[in-house]
Design an enzyme around this catalytic site. Structure first.
Site, PDB file in Angstrom:
ATOM      1  CE  LYS A  52      -3.813  -2.436   2.254  1.00  0.00           C
ATOM      2  NZ  LYS A  52      -4.626  -2.691   3.444  1.00  0.00           N
ATOM      3  CD  GLN A  96      -3.469  -4.497   6.433  1.00  0.00           C
ATOM      4  OE1 GLN A  96      -3.645  -3.405   5.882  1.00  0.00           O
ATOM      5  NE2 GLN A  96      -3.851  -5.623   5.874  1.00  0.00           N
ATOM      6  CG  ASP A 119      -9.307  -0.106   5.211  1.00  0.00           C
ATOM      7  OD1 ASP A 119      -9.052  -0.522   4.063  1.00  0.00           O
ATOM      8  OD2 ASP A 119      -8.564  -0.270   6.186  1.00  0.00           O
TER       9      ASP A 119
HETATM   10  N1  GUN Z   1      -6.890  -6.934   6.265  1.00  0.00           N
HETATM   11  C1  GUN Z   1      -7.269  -7.648   5.192  1.00  0.00           C
HETATM   12  N2  GUN Z   1      -7.802  -6.848   4.243  1.00  0.00           N
HETATM   13  C2  GUN Z   1      -7.752  -5.584   4.747  1.00  0.00           C
HETATM   14  C3  GUN Z   1      -8.151  -4.323   4.234  1.00  0.00           C
HETATM   15  O1  GUN Z   1      -8.687  -4.179   3.136  1.00  0.00           O
HETATM   16  N3  GUN Z   1      -7.930  -3.265   5.057  1.00  0.00           N
HETATM   17  C4  GUN Z   1      -7.368  -3.387   6.295  1.00  0.00           C
HETATM   18  N4  GUN Z   1      -7.212  -2.291   7.030  1.00  0.00           N
HETATM   19  N5  GUN Z   1      -6.994  -4.554   6.784  1.00  0.00           N
HETATM   20  C5  GUN Z   1      -7.186  -5.651   6.019  1.00  0.00           C
END
Ligand code: GUN
Length: 292
Positions: A52, A96, A119
Site C-alpha cells: 500500500k 491494518q 477502508d
Molecule cells: N486486512 C485484510 N484486508 C484488509 C483491508 O482491506 N484493510 C485493512 N485495514 N486490513 C485488512
C-alpha cells in the site's frame, strides 16, 4: 475462458490516479496523504501494508506508516487515531487488520473518522453504502466492481453467489452486487460456514465471488459452465519456489475451474492488486472532498 487481468487493469487505473494526484498537487500545493497503522509483525499484514505504501509513492501520494508492537494498549491506539483524525494534512487512515486479541477491531474501526475512513469499514460508511449514498467503499469489493466495469461485464439480472460473509469482503460485496447500480442489480445469495450444501448454490451462480480463505475450496464440480469467477483468496504458504519464500494460493482451484469459466481472476495477479486501487481511489476522493 478469458482472464480478468488485475495487473493490466490496476496499472491502467493507477496511471489515471497519478494524473489526478498531480492535478491536486498543482492546484493545492499538497499531495493526497494516506496514513497506515500496523500493529505487530503478522507476515501477511507486513506485505500488504508495504505494498500500500509503495503504491502511494507510485501514484504521487504522501504516505506515513506508524508501526507499533503488539504490546500497545487499546487506549494508546485509540488516542493515536484521534490525533490523526484531527490532522488536516491527512486524507485517509487505515489500520491494518487483524489486530492483536486485546484490541477491539470494532472500537478501532469506529474511532476512525468516517471522513477519513478510506477502508470504508466504519458503520457510517457501510450504512451510507447500503443506502446508495456517497461513501467510501471497502477496498476489495470496490476493486472488484472496478474490474467488472473495466471489462464491461453486464451484471444486471444475474445470480451472484458470494461465498464468505466477512466484514471486509463478503458482507459488503453482497450488498454492492444487490444495489440498484451498475455493476449491481444482481440476485444475491450469501453462503458461509453454516451453509449445509454450498455446491447447490454455487452451481447456479452466474457470478461466483469466493472469499472464504481456504485454498482450492471451489472445485470444478461446483461451478456452472460459463460462470464468471472472482477469487478473493490470499492463502500464503511457505515455498522454496519464490524469492519472497511464500507462495499465494486463491480459494478457487484455478487450473480445473478456468476451462469452465467465461471470465476468471488469477491469484496472484487478480483481486489483490485491485484492492490497492480501491484504497487509492478512496484516498483520492477524500483529498478531493468528493464524499464528505
Ligand atoms: N486486512 C485484510 N484486508 C484488509 C483491508 O482491506 N484493510 C485493512 N485495514 N486490513 C485488512
Amino acid at each position: 475462458m478469458q482472464l480478468l487481468d488485475g495487473k493490466f487493469v490496476s496499472e491502467k487505473l493507477k496511471q489515471q490516479i497519478a494524473i489526478e494526484a498531480a492535478e491536486i498537487l498543482d492546484k493545492t500545493g499538497r499531495k493526497p496523504h494516506l496514513v497506515a497503522i500496523l500493529v505487530g509483525h503478522d507476515g501477511g499484514s507486513e506485505t500488504y501494508v508495504a505494498s500500500k505504501i509503495k503504491n502511494c509513492e507510485k501514484v504521487g501520494f504522501n504516505s506515513t506508516l506508524y508501526r507499533y508492537e503488539s504490546s500497545i494498549t487499546e487506549d494508546e491506539l485509540l488516542k493515536k487515531i484521534d490525533e490523526i483524525n484531527q490532522d488536516p494534512e491527512t486524507d485517509g487512515i487505515l489500520v491494518q487488520l487483524p489486530l492483536p486479541k486485546h484490541i477491539s477491531a470494532d472500537k478501532v474501526t469506529e474511532k476512525i473518522s468516517p471522513e477519513k475512513d478510506v477502508d470504508g469499514f466504519h458503520p457510517v460508511n457501510l450504512g451510507r453504502m447500503q443506502r446508495n449514498l456517497p461513501s467510501f467503499l471497502p477496498a476489495t469489493p470496490y476493486g472488484i466492481l472496478l474490474m467488472l466495469q473495466e471489462y464491461g461485464i453486464d451484471t444486471s439480472g444475474k445470480h451472484c453467489v458470494v461465498i464468505g460473509r466477512s466484514n471486509i469482503v463478503g458482507s459488503p460485496m453482497s450488498i454492492l452486487m444487490a444495489r440498484n447500480t451498475n455493476p449491481g442489480n444482481c440476485t444475491v445469495t450469501i453462503c458461509h460456514s453454516k451453509t449445509p450444501d454450498i455446491k447447490k448454490f454455487s452451481l447456479d451462480a452466474d457470478i461466483l465471488i469466493v472469499a472464504i480463505g481456504k485454498k482450492n475450496f471451489v472445485t470444478a464440480d461446483m461451478v456452472k459452465e460459463g460462470a464468471i469467477v472472482i477469487d478473493v483468496g490470499m492463502n500464503r504458504e511457505i515455498s522454496t519456489e519464490t524469492k519472497s519464500g511464500y507462495k499465494l494460493y486463491g480459494d478457487v482451484d484455478f487450473e480445473n475451474v478456468a476451462p469452465k469459466a467465461s471470465w476468471i481472476t488469477p491469484v496472484p495477479g487478480g483481486v489483490g492488486l485491485m484492492t490497492i486501487v480501491g484504497l487509492l481511489k478512496n484516498t483520492l476522493a477524500s483529498a478531493k472532498k468528493e464524499i464528505y
